[in-house]
Design a protein around this motif. Structure first.
Motif, PDB file in Angstrom:
ATOM      1  N   THR A  71      55.870  29.654  19.410  1.00 49.33           N
ATOM      2  CA  THR A  71      54.990  30.638  18.769  1.00 49.33           C
ATOM      3  C   THR A  71      55.388  30.876  17.323  1.00 49.33           C
ATOM      4  O   THR A  71      54.533  31.007  16.433  1.00 49.33           O
ATOM      5  N   LEU A  72      56.682  30.928  17.064  1.00 47.04           N
ATOM      6  CA  LEU A  72      57.163  31.203  15.708  1.00 47.04           C
ATOM      7  C   LEU A  72      56.740  30.106  14.741  1.00 47.04           C
ATOM      8  O   LEU A  72      56.313  30.375  13.610  1.00 47.04           O
ATOM      9  N   GLU A  75      52.924  30.210  14.284  1.00 46.12           N
ATOM     10  CA  GLU A  75      52.540  31.332  13.415  1.00 46.12           C
ATOM     11  C   GLU A  75      52.707  30.985  11.954  1.00 46.12           C
ATOM     12  O   GLU A  75      51.794  31.168  11.136  1.00 46.12           O
ATOM     13  N   GLU A  76      53.864  30.477  11.597  1.00 41.65           N
ATOM     14  CA  GLU A  76      54.127  30.173  10.188  1.00 41.65           C
ATOM     15  C   GLU A  76      53.300  28.993   9.688  1.00 41.65           C
ATOM     16  O   GLU A  76      52.962  28.927   8.500  1.00 41.65           O
ATOM     17  N   MET A 113      65.805  34.451  21.417  1.00 43.60           N
ATOM     18  CA  MET A 113      64.966  34.917  20.319  1.00 43.60           C
ATOM     19  C   MET A 113      65.805  35.554  19.222  1.00 43.60           C
ATOM     20  O   MET A 113      65.550  35.350  18.021  1.00 43.60           O
ATOM     21  N   PHE A 117      65.032  33.466  15.864  1.00 39.86           N
ATOM     22  CA  PHE A 117      63.830  34.042  15.265  1.00 39.86           C
ATOM     23  C   PHE A 117      63.638  33.567  13.832  1.00 39.86           C
ATOM     24  O   PHE A 117      62.574  33.056  13.468  1.00 39.86           O
ATOM     25  N   TYR A 120      63.455  29.356  13.355  1.00 40.97           N
ATOM     26  CA  TYR A 120      62.198  28.685  13.668  1.00 40.97           C
ATOM     27  C   TYR A 120      61.068  29.139  12.738  1.00 40.97           C
ATOM     28  O   TYR A 120      60.187  28.336  12.410  1.00 40.97           O
ATOM     29  N   ARG A 121      61.100  30.365  12.309  1.00 39.56           N
ATOM     30  CA  ARG A 121      60.100  30.789  11.325  1.00 39.56           C
ATOM     31  C   ARG A 121      60.305  30.037  10.011  1.00 39.56           C
ATOM     32  O   ARG A 121      59.343  29.572   9.391  1.00 39.56           O
ATOM     33  N   ILE A 189      52.272  36.219  16.718  1.00 37.52           N
ATOM     34  CA  ILE A 189      53.406  37.098  17.014  1.00 37.52           C
ATOM     35  C   ILE A 189      52.872  38.495  17.315  1.00 37.52           C
ATOM     36  O   ILE A 189      52.146  39.084  16.517  1.00 37.52           O
ATOM     37  N   VAL A 624      57.553  39.427  20.120  1.00 43.63           N
ATOM     38  CA  VAL A 624      56.958  38.133  19.764  1.00 43.63           C
ATOM     39  C   VAL A 624      55.867  37.747  20.757  1.00 43.63           C
ATOM     40  O   VAL A 624      54.747  37.408  20.372  1.00 43.63           O
TER      41      VAL A 624
END
Length: 726
Positions: A71-72, A75-76, A113, A117, A120-121, A189, A624
């Motif tokens: 997901t991270l 998202e980015e 996470m 966090f 990975y972002r 997120i 998240v």
């Protein structure tokens, strides 16, 4: 979506799609991308066909990192969850180390996470910026005028799928500090509609668990183990198994800890194992029974503690309690508990064409078995590969300091000519009778109150079997003789209790001990929260108000713990249960998260308790994946309540009495009527959710039982100590 078998292994995938962009972090923490020699294993891989793969460094046992970390990146990068897949990272502690564990790759302590966090972002943001820069160069535009959304780069009058720019982006340097999205821009997120990526594959049976591994020409190995821990094999007679279909051989393991039985099938291995005869040396084996172990722990609680946990003046605290207007005291006992995951332990080991070793495993701590296997076979670390697949639960069991089952597989494989892969299989009975356990513990607490019901002294003694002592982790986890996992949640509790002393005494281990879901918090939360309830009752103060009185000030711990306490009480309509029902509450901080739970029951301990509803409030920082958080709270609540209702591991002469689920019964879906989870909004960094739901569950139930029956359960399990359930 998950990655299907033909795409597993990011290097093979890269070759399949031609040009590829990989982005990750070097061992020194710097971002790196394709072509950087010191960065060979990425966090995100993008193919020229537009496929995007998150390389997940934390293994999946049901707690959700395969979705969370993916997901991270999505998202980015401006992707939808349908536009990204995931694969598990190879064993490489230099790149994929858990930064909260030190130089080791591993999953545990609800750290996935919290650890990853930002990593990975940043990787996702770097990939986005590189693709935008490549598109800007192709179009002669300013990269700041372009956007990447839903897999398409657009702007400056142009639009094209991101795959068109992968080859050019792969020649660029990764930005050192890529801009991250502002939380106001988040689409994934915190979105409650984002669902797990692995659910469909698990539902249709295509997901690959360790037990599903079938290598060509593999054989099955099962281990005959002694009934008493620390016994060793002296000799084996295989004549009884020679007529069993599929039986191949049986040999004593090189460490004499058991006998490896080889067969063509699991059933054949089981039958052959039952048919062989093993002579055991029990001279150093455990011989104590559970009543003796409990007596030793209770005796230790009556003596002066060996270690002063918080450095308080024990004499002064004791004097304050002795001189109090009212004294509230209780002694608690917690038995051994098994992890009992749905998938029993197993793994598959084989030799590679270059003489290396490949392990297929639902591997929780890759670095430990990686090193152990290299040592067993006398090969360099880099010649060992670990391919991590899904695991059907763990609760800590797959992460032993000794890599127990992986070492068994390696030792069994070393007895063969290595021409055939070996799939090691444990049965449910093996794990319940010969595994690792949440250690037995006792607590003795004396609390003194003044005439107004305020605490003037809290004397707290703890005795039990250390998890860390005697393991490779001892050197950096034990401080001043104290194993923090034995006392966590007591002296470091956010409660601002005046004049408190906490002492610890280690007792001899009866079994192999191991962290269990929520580790020491599983017993410390129970004691702290039941004592807070007993003390509130003695003071004549509502249990919620009593707790809040010791969570004052502006400290983050106090504010956040009070926040979930208030939210749970509000959502449960605290103090106003439906007719015929009683409520109990508990709140606890563990693994950086704050969880409060209200258990609502009908009935009484004498006539039978029915758990009607559990209301949970959690503050785990930025949420998240809310759907996963709720699921983990529900699972943690069920795990904590189920084991404390009726489960225990007992010994008779050092032999475990329990065999399987009929006498070590997991929670049934009918045991809890409903669970309601509320997530407290937060801008704090995300913290753990896999374990924090467990610690408050049992004390909240105990406090509800006390409200209904005026009986505080101090010795567990509940159904063996005065409580019946319907």
């Amino acid at each position: 979506m998950t990655i299907d078998t033909s795409r597993r292994g990011f290097l093979k995938s890269a070759a399949a799609v031609g040009a590829v962009l990989v982005v990750g972090i070097r061992p020194n923490g710097a971002l790196a991308a394709s072509g950087t020699p010191s960065m060979l294993t990425p966090f995100v891989q993008i193919g020229s066909d537009g496929s995007v793969t998150a390389i997940v460094k934390h293994f999946e046992m049901g707690q959700g990192p395969s979705t969370g970390l993916t997901t991270l990146i999505a998202e980015e990068m401006g992707l939808t969850m349908d536009q990204i897949g995931y694969d598990f990272a190879p064993s490489n502690p230099q790149v994929y180390n858990n930064t909260l564990f030190g130089p080791m790759q591993g999953t545990g302590g609800s750290t996935a996470m919290a650890n990853s966090f930002m990593q990975y972002r940043q990787a996702g943001a770097a990939a986005r910026e590189m693709l935008l820069q490549a598109a800007a160069q192709a179009w002669g535009a300013d990269a700041s005028a372009l956007t990447l959304q839903d897999g398409v780069i657009s702007g400056a009058g142009n639009s094209a799928p991101l795959g068109d720019f992968v080859e050019a982006a792969a020649t660029l340097d990764a930005p050192a500090d890529p801009p991250l999205k502002d939380p106001s821009e988040f689409r994934l997120i915190g979105n409650p509609d984002v669902r797990r990526l692995d659910s469909a594959a698990k539902g249709d049976g295509t997901a690959m668990f360790a037990m599903d591994i079938q290598r060509p020409n593999q054989m099955i190995a099962m281990i005959a183990r002694p009934e008493q821990q620390r016994a060793t094999a002296v000799s084996v007679d295989v004549s009884g198994a020679e007529g069993i279909k599929g039986f191949i051989d049986a040999q004593i393991l090189p460490n004499a800890a058991g006998v490896a039985v080889f067969a063509e099938t699991t059933w054949g291995a089981m039958q052959a194992r039952d048919a062989i005869s093993v002579e055991w040396d029990t001279s150093a084996a455990e011989t104590r029974s559970s009543d003796e172990i409990e007596a030793e722990i209770r005796a230790a609680l009556e003596a002066e503690p060996t270690y002063n946990v918080n450095g308080a003046d024990l004499g002064a605290v004791r004097a304050a309690v002795d001189g109090a207007e009212t004294i509230v005291e209780e002694t608690f006992y917690f038995p051994l508990l098994a992890h009992a995951p749905m998938e029993p332990l197993n793994c598959t080991i084989e030799q590679t064409e270059d003489g290396g070793i490949l392990l297929h495993d639902g591997c929780q701590f890759p670095t430990i078995p990686h090193g152990a296997i290299a040592e067993i076979f006398g090969i360099p670390f880099e010649k060992v590969q670990i391919k991590t697949v899904l695991a059907g639960g763990s609760f800590g069991r797959r992460a032993t300091p000794q890599a127990d089952y992986q070492v068994e597989a390696a030792l069994a494989f070393s007895l063969t000519d290595r021409s055939r892969p070996v799939h090691l299989v444990w049965s449910r009975e093996d794990d319940l009778r010969s595994g690792y356990y949440r250690p037995a513990f006792g607590h003795k607490v004396r609390v003194g109150l003044d005439a107004n019901g305020g605490i003037v002294g809290w004397e707290h003694r703890i005795a039990g079997q250390s998890i860390m002592k005697g393991t490779p982790f001892e050197a950096f986890t034990i401080q001043d003789g104290v194993d923090h996992s034995s006392v966590e949640g007591t002296a470091d509790s956010p409660y601002q209790i005046p004049t408190a002393a906490f002492g610890l005494t280690d007792t001899e281990k009866a079994t192999s001990t191991l962290w269990w879901r929520a580790v020491g918090h599983t017993h410390t939360a129970y004691v702290m929260e039941v004592m807070m309830d007993m003390t509130a009752k003695a003071a004549g103060i509502d249990p919620v108000d009593f707790r809040l009185a010791y969570l004052t000030g502006n400290g983050a711990d106090q504010t956040r713990k009070a926040g979930v306490l208030k939210l749970a009480a509000e959502k449960a309509n605290w103090g106003n249960p439906p007719a015929g029902r009683s409520q109990g509450i508990a709140v606890h901080k563990s693994f950086g998260s704050y969880v409060a739970e209200v258990v609502e029951i009908s009935g009484t301990a004498e006539d039978g308790i029915k758990i009607e509803k559990v209301t949970c409030a959690v503050d785990c920082g930025i949420a998240v994946n809310p759907d996963i958080i709720k699921a983990q709270m529900e699972g943690g609540i069920g795990y904590g309540i189920g084991h404390n209702m009726r489960d225990q591991i007992t010994l008779t002469g050092g032999v475990v009495d329990q065999y399987n689920f009929p006498d070590y019964e997991p929670l049934r879906i009918s045991d809890i009527g409903a669970i309601e989870v509320h997530i407290l909004p937060s801008a704090e960094a995300p913290t753990g959710v896999g374990e924090p739901g467990t610690p408050p569950a049992a004390p909240a139930l105990a406090n509800a039982i006390a409200a209904a029956s005026d009986m505080h359960v101090a010795t567990l399990p509940m159904d063996d100590n005065g409580v019946s359930f319907v």
